[in-house]
Design an enzyme around this catalytic site. Sequence first.
Site, PDB file in Angstrom:
ATOM      1  N   ARG A  54     -36.258 -30.810 -60.656  1.00 30.95           N
ATOM      2  CA  ARG A  54     -37.798 -30.913 -60.545  1.00 30.95           C
ATOM      3  C   ARG A  54     -38.494 -31.652 -59.672  1.00 30.95           C
ATOM      4  O   ARG A  54     -39.486 -31.479 -59.299  1.00 30.95           O
ATOM      5  CB  ARG A  54     -38.342 -30.856 -62.156  1.00 30.95           C
ATOM      6  CG  ARG A  54     -37.848 -29.618 -63.027  1.00 30.95           C
ATOM      7  CD  ARG A  54     -38.041 -29.883 -64.344  1.00 30.95           C
ATOM      8  NE  ARG A  54     -37.642 -31.072 -65.188  1.00 30.95           N
ATOM      9  CZ  ARG A  54     -36.535 -31.237 -65.758  1.00 30.95           C
ATOM     10  NH1 ARG A  54     -35.327 -30.303 -65.667  1.00 30.95           N
ATOM     11  NH2 ARG A  54     -36.065 -32.361 -66.157  1.00 30.95           N
TER      12      ARG A  54
ATOM     13  N   GLU B 179     -26.234 -41.498 -71.157  1.00 31.91           N
ATOM     14  CA  GLU B 179     -26.115 -41.886 -72.743  1.00 31.91           C
ATOM     15  C   GLU B 179     -24.601 -41.560 -72.871  1.00 31.91           C
ATOM     16  O   GLU B 179     -24.048 -42.473 -73.701  1.00 31.91           O
ATOM     17  CB  GLU B 179     -26.784 -40.740 -73.423  1.00 31.91           C
ATOM     18  CG  GLU B 179     -26.850 -41.321 -74.912  1.00 31.91           C
ATOM     19  CD  GLU B 179     -27.741 -40.262 -75.735  1.00 31.91           C
ATOM     20  OE1 GLU B 179     -27.701 -40.409 -76.895  1.00 31.91           O
ATOM     21  OE2 GLU B 179     -28.655 -39.665 -75.274  1.00 31.91           O
TER      22      GLU B 179
END
Length: 172
Positions: free
Chosen positions: A58, A95
Amino acid sequence: MDLKSKIREIPDFPTKGISFKDITTLLKDKQAFRFVTDEIVTEFKDKHISKVLGIESRGFIFGGALALELDAGFVPVRKKGKLPAEVISEIYELEYGTDTIEMHSDAISKEDVVLIHDDLLATGGTANAVYNILKRIGVKNIYFSFVCDLEFILTPQKEVIQKFNPHILVKY
Protein backbone atom coordinates in the site's frame (compact mmCIF):
# COMPACT_ATOMS: atom_id res chain seq x y z
CA MET A 1 -10.97 16.43 6.48
CA ASP A 2 -11.93 13.66 8.90
CA LEU A 3 -9.72 10.91 7.49
CA LYS A 4 -10.66 8.39 10.17
CA SER A 5 -14.19 8.39 8.80
CA LYS A 6 -12.77 7.44 5.39
CA ILE A 7 -10.81 4.43 6.70
CA ARG A 8 -12.74 1.20 7.18
CA GLU A 9 -11.93 -0.86 10.26
CA ILE A 10 -12.31 -4.61 9.93
CA PRO A 11 -12.44 -6.46 13.26
CA ASP A 12 -10.57 -9.74 13.72
CA PHE A 13 -8.57 -9.41 10.48
CA PRO A 14 -6.14 -10.94 9.68
CA THR A 15 -6.42 -12.66 13.08
CA LYS A 16 -8.74 -12.49 16.05
CA GLY A 17 -8.18 -9.40 18.17
CA ILE A 18 -6.74 -7.27 15.35
CA SER A 19 -8.73 -4.27 14.07
CA PHE A 20 -7.42 -3.89 10.50
CA LYS A 21 -7.23 -0.34 9.12
CA ASP A 22 -8.35 -0.62 5.48
CA ILE A 23 -7.33 2.45 3.46
CA THR A 24 -9.01 1.20 0.26
CA THR A 25 -12.13 3.11 1.31
CA LEU A 26 -10.04 6.28 1.56
CA LEU A 27 -8.41 5.61 -1.81
CA LYS A 28 -11.72 5.32 -3.67
CA ASP A 29 -12.74 8.79 -2.44
CA LYS A 30 -10.97 11.15 -4.86
CA GLN A 31 -11.19 14.12 -2.48
CA ALA A 32 -9.69 12.10 0.37
CA PHE A 33 -6.96 10.71 -1.93
CA ARG A 34 -6.10 14.24 -3.07
CA PHE A 35 -6.23 15.58 0.50
CA VAL A 36 -3.76 12.96 1.79
CA THR A 37 -1.42 13.52 -1.14
CA ASP A 38 -1.55 17.31 -0.76
CA GLU A 39 -0.96 17.17 3.00
CA ILE A 40 2.14 15.02 2.64
CA VAL A 41 3.47 17.05 -0.29
CA THR A 42 2.99 20.28 1.69
CA GLU A 43 5.00 18.80 4.56
CA PHE A 44 7.93 17.78 2.35
CA LYS A 45 7.91 20.20 -0.61
CA ASP A 46 10.82 22.27 0.76
CA LYS A 47 12.95 19.30 1.87
CA HIS A 48 14.47 18.66 -1.60
CA ILE A 49 13.35 15.03 -1.68
CA SER A 50 15.11 13.21 -4.52
CA LYS A 51 13.64 9.71 -3.95
CA VAL A 52 10.40 8.46 -2.46
CA LEU A 53 10.58 4.87 -1.20
CA GLY A 54 7.18 3.16 -1.14
CA ILE A 55 6.94 0.08 1.05
CA GLU A 56 5.06 -2.90 -0.40
CA SER A 57 2.29 -2.82 -1.09
CA ARG A 58 0.00 0.00 0.00
CA GLY A 59 3.00 2.31 0.31
CA PHE A 60 3.24 2.14 -3.49
CA ILE A 61 -0.11 3.85 -3.96
CA PHE A 62 0.66 7.17 -2.31
CA GLY A 63 4.41 6.75 -2.88
CA GLY A 64 4.07 7.06 -6.65
CA ALA A 65 1.79 10.08 -6.37
CA LEU A 66 4.13 11.73 -3.86
CA ALA A 67 7.16 11.17 -6.07
CA LEU A 68 5.36 12.76 -8.99
CA GLU A 69 4.23 15.78 -6.95
CA LEU A 70 7.63 16.20 -5.26
CA ASP A 71 9.48 15.92 -8.58
CA ALA A 72 11.38 12.93 -7.23
CA GLY A 73 12.11 9.40 -8.31
CA PHE A 74 10.07 6.50 -6.96
CA VAL A 75 11.71 3.38 -5.52
CA PRO A 76 9.59 0.34 -4.66
CA VAL A 77 10.68 -1.57 -1.57
CA ARG A 78 9.46 -5.13 -2.07
CA LYS A 79 9.21 -8.44 -0.33
CA LYS A 80 11.98 -10.92 -1.06
CA GLY A 81 12.19 -12.29 -4.59
CA LYS A 82 9.99 -9.70 -6.35
CA LEU A 83 12.68 -7.49 -7.92
CA PRO A 84 14.51 -8.63 -11.08
CA ALA A 85 17.93 -6.94 -10.74
CA GLU A 86 20.62 -6.97 -8.05
CA VAL A 87 19.12 -6.10 -4.66
CA ILE A 88 20.12 -4.98 -1.21
CA SER A 89 18.05 -6.68 1.46
CA GLU A 90 17.28 -6.60 5.16
CA ILE A 91 15.80 -9.29 7.35
CA TYR A 92 13.45 -8.06 10.08
CA GLU A 93 11.42 -9.55 12.90
CA LEU A 94 7.72 -10.27 12.68
CA GLU A 95 5.42 -11.24 15.53
CA TYR A 96 6.15 -14.87 14.64
CA GLY A 97 9.33 -15.32 12.64
CA THR A 98 11.12 -13.07 10.18
CA ASP A 99 10.65 -11.55 6.75
CA THR A 100 12.91 -9.86 4.21
CA ILE A 101 12.53 -6.65 2.24
CA GLU A 102 14.57 -5.67 -0.79
CA MET A 103 15.23 -2.77 -3.12
CA HIS A 104 17.39 -2.54 -6.20
CA SER A 105 20.98 -1.89 -5.19
CA ASP A 106 21.32 0.88 -7.80
CA ALA A 107 18.14 2.73 -6.74
CA ILE A 108 19.65 5.03 -4.11
CA SER A 109 22.92 6.86 -3.60
CA LYS A 110 24.20 8.29 -0.34
CA GLU A 111 23.59 11.81 -1.69
CA ASP A 112 19.84 11.22 -2.08
CA VAL A 113 17.30 12.91 0.17
CA VAL A 114 14.84 10.12 0.88
CA LEU A 115 11.22 10.03 1.97
CA ILE A 116 10.15 6.60 3.21
CA HIS A 117 6.38 6.20 2.91
CA ASP A 118 3.91 3.54 3.99
CA ASP A 119 0.22 3.50 4.78
CA LEU A 120 0.52 2.29 8.36
CA LEU A 121 3.04 2.50 11.19
CA ALA A 122 2.31 -0.37 13.58
CA THR A 123 5.38 -2.06 15.07
CA GLY A 124 7.78 -0.14 12.83
CA GLY A 125 9.57 -3.33 11.81
CA THR A 126 9.33 -2.87 8.06
CA ALA A 127 10.05 0.86 8.07
CA ASN A 128 13.01 0.30 10.39
CA ALA A 129 14.33 -2.38 8.01
CA VAL A 130 14.20 0.16 5.17
CA TYR A 131 16.03 2.65 7.37
CA ASN A 132 18.72 0.02 8.07
CA ILE A 133 19.25 -0.45 4.33
CA LEU A 134 19.65 3.30 3.87
CA LYS A 135 22.14 3.46 6.76
CA ARG A 136 24.23 0.76 5.07
CA ILE A 137 24.23 2.79 1.84
CA GLY A 138 25.25 5.90 3.78
CA VAL A 139 22.14 8.04 3.18
CA LYS A 140 22.11 10.93 5.65
CA ASN A 141 18.88 12.79 4.79
CA ILE A 142 15.91 10.57 5.63
CA TYR A 143 12.27 11.41 6.33
CA PHE A 144 9.28 9.21 7.15
CA SER A 145 5.61 9.57 6.24
CA PHE A 146 2.65 7.38 7.19
CA VAL A 147 -1.07 7.78 6.65
CA CYS A 148 -1.87 6.07 9.99
CA ASP A 149 -0.06 5.33 13.24
CA LEU A 150 -1.16 2.77 15.82
CA GLU A 151 0.20 4.81 18.73
CA PHE A 152 -0.66 2.17 21.31
CA ILE A 153 1.98 -0.19 19.83
CA LEU A 154 5.40 0.54 21.28
CA THR A 155 8.52 -1.29 20.09
CA PRO A 156 12.24 -0.56 19.90
CA GLN A 157 11.97 -0.35 16.08
CA LYS A 158 9.21 2.22 16.36
CA GLU A 159 11.30 4.23 18.83
CA VAL A 160 14.01 4.55 16.15
CA ILE A 161 11.48 5.90 13.64
CA GLN A 162 9.99 8.31 16.22
CA LYS A 163 13.40 10.02 16.47
CA PHE A 164 12.84 11.21 12.87
CA ASN A 165 9.57 12.93 13.81
CA PRO A 166 7.55 11.06 11.17
CA HIS A 167 4.72 12.84 9.40
CA ILE A 168 1.46 11.11 10.34
CA LEU A 169 -2.07 12.07 9.32
CA VAL A 170 -4.25 9.72 11.40
CA LYS A 171 -3.50 8.42 14.90
CA TYR A 172 -5.20 5.48 16.59
